[in-house]
Write a protein that holds these residues in place. Structure first.
Motif, PDB file in Angstrom:
ATOM      1  N   TYR A  23      30.490  42.545  53.422  1.00  0.00           N
ATOM      2  CA  TYR A  23      29.770  41.427  52.780  1.00  0.00           C
ATOM      3  C   TYR A  23      29.881  41.448  51.264  1.00  0.00           C
ATOM      4  CZ  TYR A  23      28.113  41.228  57.482  1.00  0.00           C
ATOM      5  OH  TYR A  23      28.078  41.146  58.849  1.00  0.00           O
ATOM      6  N   ASP A  24      30.674  42.375  50.713  1.00  0.00           N
ATOM      7  CA  ASP A  24      30.762  42.453  49.256  1.00  0.00           C
ATOM      8  C   ASP A  24      31.811  41.470  48.750  1.00  0.00           C
ATOM      9  OD1 ASP A  24      29.827  44.761  47.018  1.00  0.00           O
ATOM     10  OD2 ASP A  24      31.539  43.486  46.495  1.00  0.00           O
ATOM     11  N   ALA A  25      31.398  40.636  47.796  1.00  0.00           N
ATOM     12  CA  ALA A  25      32.271  39.575  47.290  1.00  0.00           C
ATOM     13  C   ALA A  25      33.542  40.131  46.659  1.00  0.00           C
ATOM     14  CB  ALA A  25      31.505  38.741  46.267  1.00  0.00           C
ATOM     15  N   ASP A  26      33.486  41.354  46.163  1.00  0.00           N
ATOM     16  CA  ASP A  26      34.639  41.949  45.473  1.00  0.00           C
ATOM     17  C   ASP A  26      35.413  42.916  46.347  1.00  0.00           C
ATOM     18  OD1 ASP A  26      34.335  40.805  42.843  1.00  0.00           O
ATOM     19  OD2 ASP A  26      32.559  42.066  42.591  1.00  0.00           O
ATOM     20  N   GLU A  27      35.212  42.860  47.643  1.00  0.00           N
ATOM     21  CA  GLU A  27      35.772  43.894  48.523  1.00  0.00           C
ATOM     22  C   GLU A  27      37.249  44.152  48.270  1.00  0.00           C
ATOM     23  OE1 GLU A  27      37.297  46.197  51.729  1.00  0.00           O
ATOM     24  OE2 GLU A  27      37.944  44.149  51.391  1.00  0.00           O
ATOM     25  N   ALA A  28      38.017  43.093  48.135  1.00  0.00           N
ATOM     26  CA  ALA A  28      39.473  43.255  48.038  1.00  0.00           C
ATOM     27  C   ALA A  28      39.950  43.566  46.615  1.00  0.00           C
ATOM     28  CB  ALA A  28      40.152  41.984  48.547  1.00  0.00           C
ATOM     29  N   ASP A  29      39.016  43.648  45.685  1.00  0.00           N
ATOM     30  CA  ASP A  29      39.373  43.807  44.273  1.00  0.00           C
ATOM     31  C   ASP A  29      38.972  45.209  43.787  1.00  0.00           C
ATOM     32  OD1 ASP A  29      39.781  43.600  41.568  1.00  0.00           O
ATOM     33  OD2 ASP A  29      38.596  41.771  41.286  1.00  0.00           O
ATOM     34  N   SER A  30      39.949  46.043  43.458  1.00  0.00           N
ATOM     35  CA  SER A  30      39.622  47.381  42.947  1.00  0.00           C
ATOM     36  C   SER A  30      39.980  47.507  41.474  1.00  0.00           C
ATOM     37  CB  SER A  30      40.336  48.468  43.770  1.00  0.00           C
ATOM     38  OG  SER A  30      39.723  48.617  45.032  1.00  0.00           O
ATOM     39  N   SER A  31      39.920  46.376  40.758  1.00  0.00           N
ATOM     40  CA  SER A  31      40.130  46.428  39.306  1.00  0.00           C
ATOM     41  C   SER A  31      38.942  47.178  38.685  1.00  0.00           C
ATOM     42  CB  SER A  31      40.196  45.012  38.732  1.00  0.00           C
ATOM     43  OG  SER A  31      38.943  44.373  38.929  1.00  0.00           O
ATOM     44  N   ALA A  55      35.635  61.536  47.844  1.00  0.00           N
ATOM     45  CA  ALA A  55      35.673  60.155  47.338  1.00  0.00           C
ATOM     46  C   ALA A  55      36.960  59.909  46.554  1.00  0.00           C
ATOM     47  CB  ALA A  55      34.453  59.884  46.457  1.00  0.00           C
ATOM     48  N   ARG A  56      37.360  60.877  45.734  1.00  0.00           N
ATOM     49  CA  ARG A  56      38.557  60.689  44.914  1.00  0.00           C
ATOM     50  C   ARG A  56      39.809  60.673  45.770  1.00  0.00           C
ATOM     51  NH1 ARG A  56      37.739  61.991  38.706  1.00  0.00           N
ATOM     52  NH2 ARG A  56      39.891  61.259  38.701  1.00  0.00           N
ATOM     53  N   VAL A  57      39.850  61.503  46.809  1.00  0.00           N
ATOM     54  CA  VAL A  57      41.021  61.504  47.701  1.00  0.00           C
ATOM     55  C   VAL A  57      41.151  60.130  48.371  1.00  0.00           C
ATOM     56  CG1 VAL A  57      41.962  62.473  49.842  1.00  0.00           C
ATOM     57  CG2 VAL A  57      41.014  63.998  48.099  1.00  0.00           C
ATOM     58  N   ILE A  58      40.039  59.582  48.815  1.00  0.00           N
ATOM     59  CA  ILE A  58      40.079  58.262  49.479  1.00  0.00           C
ATOM     60  C   ILE A  58      40.472  57.190  48.465  1.00  0.00           C
ATOM     61  CG2 ILE A  58      38.687  56.514  50.665  1.00  0.00           C
ATOM     62  CD1 ILE A  58      37.046  58.935  51.856  1.00  0.00           C
ATOM     63  N   ALA A  59      39.847  57.234  47.292  1.00  0.00           N
ATOM     64  CA  ALA A  59      40.153  56.229  46.265  1.00  0.00           C
ATOM     65  C   ALA A  59      41.621  56.291  45.855  1.00  0.00           C
ATOM     66  CB  ALA A  59      39.247  56.437  45.050  1.00  0.00           C
ATOM     67  N   ALA A  60      42.192  57.498  45.871  1.00  0.00           N
ATOM     68  CA  ALA A  60      43.571  57.687  45.413  1.00  0.00           C
ATOM     69  C   ALA A  60      44.601  57.056  46.346  1.00  0.00           C
ATOM     70  CB  ALA A  60      43.873  59.170  45.227  1.00  0.00           C
ATOM     71  N   THR A  61      44.189  56.669  47.557  1.00  0.00           N
ATOM     72  CA  THR A  61      45.113  55.906  48.408  1.00  0.00           C
ATOM     73  C   THR A  61      45.069  54.425  48.036  1.00  0.00           C
ATOM     74  OG1 THR A  61      43.511  55.334  50.138  1.00  0.00           O
ATOM     75  CG2 THR A  61      44.602  57.479  50.341  1.00  0.00           C
ATOM     76  N   LEU A  62      44.266  54.109  47.024  1.00  0.00           N
ATOM     77  CA  LEU A  62      43.957  52.739  46.601  1.00  0.00           C
ATOM     78  C   LEU A  62      43.072  52.025  47.617  1.00  0.00           C
ATOM     79  CD1 LEU A  62      47.147  51.496  44.700  1.00  0.00           C
ATOM     80  CD2 LEU A  62      45.056  52.545  43.804  1.00  0.00           C
ATOM     81  N   ALA A  63      42.395  52.800  48.462  1.00  0.00           N
ATOM     82  CA  ALA A  63      41.329  52.210  49.287  1.00  0.00           C
ATOM     83  C   ALA A  63      40.176  51.821  48.361  1.00  0.00           C
ATOM     84  CB  ALA A  63      40.866  53.216  50.333  1.00  0.00           C
ATOM     85  N   ASP A  64      39.327  50.954  48.846  1.00  0.00           N
ATOM     86  CA  ASP A  64      38.219  50.398  48.057  1.00  0.00           C
ATOM     87  C   ASP A  64      37.093  51.414  47.864  1.00  0.00           C
ATOM     88  OD1 ASP A  64      38.056  49.796  51.057  1.00  0.00           O
ATOM     89  OD2 ASP A  64      35.971  49.740  50.373  1.00  0.00           O
ATOM     90  N   ILE A  65      36.199  51.099  46.939  1.00  0.00           N
ATOM     91  CA  ILE A  65      35.102  52.017  46.594  1.00  0.00           C
ATOM     92  C   ILE A  65      34.135  52.217  47.762  1.00  0.00           C
ATOM     93  CG2 ILE A  65      33.634  50.226  45.514  1.00  0.00           C
ATOM     94  CD1 ILE A  65      32.867  52.358  43.395  1.00  0.00           C
ATOM     95  N   HIS A  66      33.925  51.191  48.597  1.00  0.00           N
ATOM     96  CA  HIS A  66      33.019  51.380  49.743  1.00  0.00           C
ATOM     97  C   HIS A  66      33.579  52.430  50.710  1.00  0.00           C
ATOM     98  CE1 HIS A  66      31.258  47.612  48.282  1.00  0.00           C
ATOM     99  NE2 HIS A  66      30.178  47.946  48.975  1.00  0.00           N
TER     100      HIS A  66
END
Ligand SMILES: CC(=O)SCCNC(=O)CCNC(=O)[C@H](O)C(C)(C)COP(=O)(O)OP(=O)(O)OC[C@H]1O[C@@H](n2cnc3c(N)ncnc32)[C@H](O)[C@@H]1OP(=O)(O)O
Ligand SMILES: O=C([O-])CC(=O)C(=O)O
Length: 377
Positions: free
Chosen positions: A108-116, A196-207
């Motif tokens: 439900y997050d409006a920015d889900e697809a945006d990891s800028s 969290a950093r390992v997951i983020a490093a795949t360019l997956a989203d913050i959630h």
């Protein structure tokens, strides 16, 4: 076949660069963006500390006011997430529910697809406000209590206690809780932040990264140790046992004592210094230092026998209990604070990313192992 020797548990391995948190484990120093934790614990607030973690410096007055307002304005949960909190079994643990609800939030997050960078900051505001709400709301639902609307005029700490208890918290309780939030906000590459950093490093989203971090925090070797500590204190109390004798027996059975030991600190955990004091002072104010006294006896004995120091989880147990908080909310409350550090690390990772992908020291059957046909095995 192996090319190098693995360090079990990656002890002492430097896995990334970071500008967020610096620890000197021999001297017992913890700092956020270079500022000593003792200064922050005595002078700062969760809002100001979170600004510091996310933006790299202390805010000016107007910046802090804007930040505080933005965090308060983010106190909103999608209806479907509230439905989820109503639909899970009331005996689900708050950590299970928090992990699941944060995962659902992404839909439900409006920015889900945006990891800028900017979208990550917007999502960090929302996640920080929402994690606190989820913990408070689920606790009321499972107890059959009416839900409490967020009060946008209150600080993050006060609003959490308000939504949890349905009573405006005292200044003493609010300040104690706010200090606990500051103390737990970040801790370099601890297991949940690394996850969290390992997951983020795949360019997956913050959630996705925060959902994984909550899973990592849950374990009793990490954030779950605050609950395990309180279970130990309750068990000693219920048995009417002497705390020292009880712990002596645990040592004889080669059991670990929750709330002691640390991968990085070889001296006093600077956060324990504050939590020890808070545990005692809150106990005195409440008219009983029973949990503090028991904790202190255990601490002195464990230090004498094993040279192990209390970590952040040890005195947070008696502190939260004295504040009237249920035991299974301790680790979720760790997440209520640590989201600030997790978010800072995910933002830092995405801002200068490279996939995190180490190697394993292979110990399996020698290559090439034969493939034996099914009918010959
Ligand atoms: C927010 C946080 O995550 S803070 C940590 C919260 N976790 C806990 O409090 C759980 C209890 N503590 C522990 O399990 C550990 O101290 C950890 C996980 C924190 C650190 O682990 P490591 O750096 O891997 O240390 P490790 O577990 O290898 O312990 C080293 C030695 O100290 C002993 N030891 C460490 N912690 C404890 C403890 N709490 N009680 C008894 N002995 C302990 C180990 O048994 C081991 O002894 P050995 O060498 O004779 O086998
Ligand atoms: O740094 C660690 O390994 C654990 C810890 O104290 C924390 O996450 O606060």
């Amino acid at each position: 076949m192996s090319t190098s020797v693995a360090t079990k548990g990656l002890e002492g391995i430097v896995a990334t660069t970071s500008s967020i948190c610096w620890i000197d484990g021999d001297a017992g120093v913890l700092s956020y963006r270079g500022i000593d934790i003792h200064e922050l614990a005595t002078k700062s607030t969760f809002e100001e500390t979170t600004y510091l973690l996310w933006f790299g410096r202390l805010p000016k007055a107007a910046e802090l006011a804007d930040f505080t307002k933005e965090l308060a304005d983010a106190r909103h949960l999608p209806a479907k997430v509230i439905d989820l909190l109503h639909s899970v079994p009331t005996d689900a643990t708050p950590m299970q529910v928090l992990r699941t609800a944060v995962s659902l939030l992404s839909i439900y997050d409006a920015d889900e697809a945006d990891s800028s960078h900017d979208a990550n900051v917007r999502k960090s505001f929302r996640l920080t406000a929402q994690i606190a709400m989820i913990v408070a709301i689920f606790d009321r639902i499972r107890k059959g209590k009416a839900l409490i609307e967020a009060d946008h005029s209150l600080s993050h700490a006060a609003n959490f206690l308000w939504m949890l208890n349905g009573e405006k918290p005292s200044d003493t309780a609010t300040r104690a809780f706010d200090i606990a939030l500051v103390l737990h906000a970040d801790h370099e590459l601890n297991a949940s932040t690394f996850a969290a950093r390992v997951i983020a490093a795949t360019l997956a989203d913050i959630h996705s990264a925060i959902t994984g971090a909550i899973g990592a925090l849950k374990g009793p070797l990490h954030g779950g140790a605050n609950e395990a500590t309180m279970r130990l204190l309750y068990a000693i109390d219920k048995a009417g046992a002497d705390p020292v004798e009880y712990v002596k027996q645990m040592f004889a059975e080669k059991k670990k004592i929750s709330g002691f030991g640390h991968r990085v600190y070889h001296t006093e955990d600077p956060r324990a210094t504050h939590l020890r004091r808070m545990s005692e002072e809150l106990g005195r104010a409440a008219g009983s230092t029973k949990w503090f006294d028991m904790s202190r006896k255990i601490e002195l004995f464990v230090k004498e026998q094993k040279k192990l120091n209390a970590n952040v989880d040890f005195y947070s147990a008696s502190t939260y209990t004295t504040l009237g908080i249920d035991i299974d909310l301790f680790t979720p409350i760790f997440a209520v604070s640590r989201i600030s550090g997790w978010a800072a690390h995910v933002i830092e990772q995405h801002d200068d990313n490279r996939l995190i992908r180490p190697r394993a020291d292979y110990l399996g059957p020698e290559y090439p192992a034969p493939y034996i046909p099914l009918n010959q095995r």
